[in-house]
Enzyme design. Structure first.
Site, PDB file in Angstrom:
ATOM      1  N   CYS A  53       0.830  -1.197   0.000  1.00 18.60           N
ATOM      2  CA  CYS A  53       0.000   0.000   0.000  1.00 18.60           C
ATOM      3  C   CYS A  53       0.867   1.249   0.000  1.00 18.60           C
ATOM      4  O   CYS A  53       1.884   1.322   0.701  1.00 18.60           O
ATOM      5  CB  CYS A  53      -0.916  -0.009   1.224  1.00 18.60           C
ATOM      6  N   CYS A  57      -0.084   5.140   6.848  1.00 15.58           N
ATOM      7  CA  CYS A  57      -0.743   4.969   8.148  1.00 15.58           C
ATOM      8  C   CYS A  57       0.254   4.348   9.129  1.00 15.58           C
ATOM      9  O   CYS A  57       0.770   3.250   8.887  1.00 15.58           O
ATOM     10  CB  CYS A  57      -1.975   4.084   8.007  1.00 15.58           C
ATOM     11  N   CYS A  60      -0.012   0.578  10.379  1.00 16.72           N
ATOM     12  CA  CYS A  60      -0.396  -0.479   9.443  1.00 16.72           C
ATOM     13  C   CYS A  60       0.778  -1.310   8.944  1.00 16.72           C
ATOM     14  O   CYS A  60       1.778  -0.772   8.446  1.00 16.72           O
ATOM     15  CB  CYS A  60      -1.146   0.123   8.254  1.00 16.72           C
ATOM     16  N   CYS A  97     -16.623  -9.952   5.823  1.00 20.74           N
ATOM     17  CA  CYS A  97     -16.015  -8.660   5.507  1.00 20.74           C
ATOM     18  C   CYS A  97     -14.775  -8.869   4.646  1.00 20.74           C
ATOM     19  O   CYS A  97     -13.914  -9.702   4.978  1.00 20.74           O
ATOM     20  CB  CYS A  97     -15.628  -7.933   6.793  1.00 20.74           C
ATOM     21  N   CYS A 128     -19.726  -6.986   3.938  1.00 26.24           N
ATOM     22  CA  CYS A 128     -19.063  -5.716   4.252  1.00 26.24           C
ATOM     23  C   CYS A 128     -17.782  -5.661   3.448  1.00 26.24           C
ATOM     24  O   CYS A 128     -17.156  -6.697   3.193  1.00 26.24           O
ATOM     25  CB  CYS A 128     -18.772  -5.627   5.755  1.00 26.24           C
ATOM     26  N   CYS A 188     -19.778   1.288   8.473  1.00 25.64           N
ATOM     27  CA  CYS A 188     -19.040   0.712   9.595  1.00 25.64           C
ATOM     28  C   CYS A 188     -17.823   1.612   9.797  1.00 25.64           C
ATOM     29  O   CYS A 188     -16.889   1.608   8.991  1.00 25.64           O
ATOM     30  CB  CYS A 188     -18.622  -0.719   9.242  1.00 25.64           C
ATOM     31  N   ARG A 268     -18.232  -2.954  18.078  1.00 25.12           N
ATOM     32  CA  ARG A 268     -17.459  -4.174  17.886  1.00 25.12           C
ATOM     33  C   ARG A 268     -16.074  -4.081  18.507  1.00 25.12           C
ATOM     34  O   ARG A 268     -15.307  -3.154  18.233  1.00 25.12           O
ATOM     35  CB  ARG A 268     -17.316  -4.478  16.391  1.00 25.12           C
TER      36      ARG A 268
END
Length: 328
Positions: A53, A57, A60, A97, A128, A188, A268
């Site tokens: 990616c 972040c 991550c 998901c 999701c 979400c 969650r």
């Protein structure tokens, strides 16, 4: 501790700082008013595209900027994803998901995901996806395919956000959330605790979510997993001050505050749950958490084994439901 339609920081802070026993008792009362008691919603999360990616972040493992040892792979083929979905259903999950690394999906990737969504729906699972930034047209295409939820976390407060991410603005995230909403998708949206932010940042994050035109139907609360090689790992701390683990009682307070501010949302327990004791999880469930990720993997980080979760649910007399619908 009266909650009004428009939440301000002062009101939310007052809720958060209430005597602990009073706080969790109020949150529990609100929870059982809107949801079936002693029930838990379970979701399985699969990384359908991993690593490489371009984002930065700081938490991550999938960023190409960090040496985390994560193996990259392109988008899995539709049949492989569908087999994972079948296994998830066999293991007792109600929602499947799909998470893809990257800033945004390509048209080809989106086509594959949409075809998989249609097939996953046919086997009786909610769906999701978390694919990064979406245009309005992409969100509408996902909706037409049958997608139920779109996940796009805001991670933290607007004020603390620039310390964690520089390649995507906070407004970019809000734009994607709005695009998903405008397409008719449920959302979400949650965040991560333990990145060096203050309790005030955590409360500001909840206030922002509560004040969206429609609060998120699902709110994942993650506890930071300090992944070696990332800026937030134990051996590579780039923040101004040392990152301490989230105090367990502050964590429960955030769960309870979220339940009071957003009484009809699923809350969650997400990443980092495998490092929580059974007692801490039980407190969170009492305080209003009513959803977990179920399965031993969350994208690239470890999660509780299903057998371990089943034992915990049994101890707490929690039943997995096919679908938990918030009461009106």
């Amino acid at each position: 501790m009266t909650v009004v339609n428009k939440i301000n920081f002062k009101d939310a802070l007052e809720i958060f700082q209430s005597p602990f026993m009073d706080l969790i008792a109020q949150a529990h009362d609100i929870h059982i008013k809107h949801f079936l008691s002693n029930t838990i919603q379970t979701s399985t999360l699969l990384s359908v595209k991993t690593g490489a990616c371009t984002e930065d972040c700081a938490y991550c493992a999938q960023s190409a900027r960090y040496q985390t040892g994560v193996s990259s792979h392109n988008l899995l083929d539709a049949n492989t994803i569908l087999q994972y979905a079948r296994t998830a259903k066999e293991n007792g999950s109600q929602r499947f998901c799909m998470g893809a690394s990257g800033k945004k999906p390509s048209d080809k990737e989106l086509d594959i995901i949409c075809s998989v969504i249609e097939d996953v729906k046919k086997i009786g699972l909610e769906t999701c996806a978390t694919l990064g930034s979406l245009t309005q047209q992409q969100a509408e295409k996902l909706k037409r395919s049958g997608l139920d939820f779109y996940n796009h976390n805001i991670d933290t407060s607007p004020e603390f956000y620039p310390k964690i991410i520089s390649t995507r603005t906070f407004q970019d995230r809000l734009n994607t959330i709005q695009n998903a909403r405008d397409a008719g998708l449920k959302i979400c949206v949650g965040g991560i605790l333990g990145m060096g932010e203050s309790n005030e940042d955590r409360i500001n994050m909840l206030v922002l979510l509560a004040n969206l035109p429609i609060p998120p139907e699902s709110i994942p609360i993650n506890r930071l997993v300090k992944i070696p090689g990332t800026p937030l790992s134990l051996d590579n701390n780039n923040l101004d001050s040392k990152i301490s683990d989230v105090d367990c009682f502050d964590f429960v307070r955030i769960i309870a505050t979220a339940r009071i501010l957003m009484p009809k949302s699923y809350i969650r327990l997400s990443a980092g749950r495998n490092a929580m004791s059974d007692s801490l999880q039980a407190l969170c469930f009492f305080a209003g958490a009513n959803s977990v990720f179920y399965g031993d993997k969350l994208l690239t980080t470890n999660n509780n084994e299903t057998d371990k979760d089943d034992m915990l649910f049994s101890k707490l007399n929690l039943k997995k439901e096919t679908f938990i619908e918030a009461k009106i």
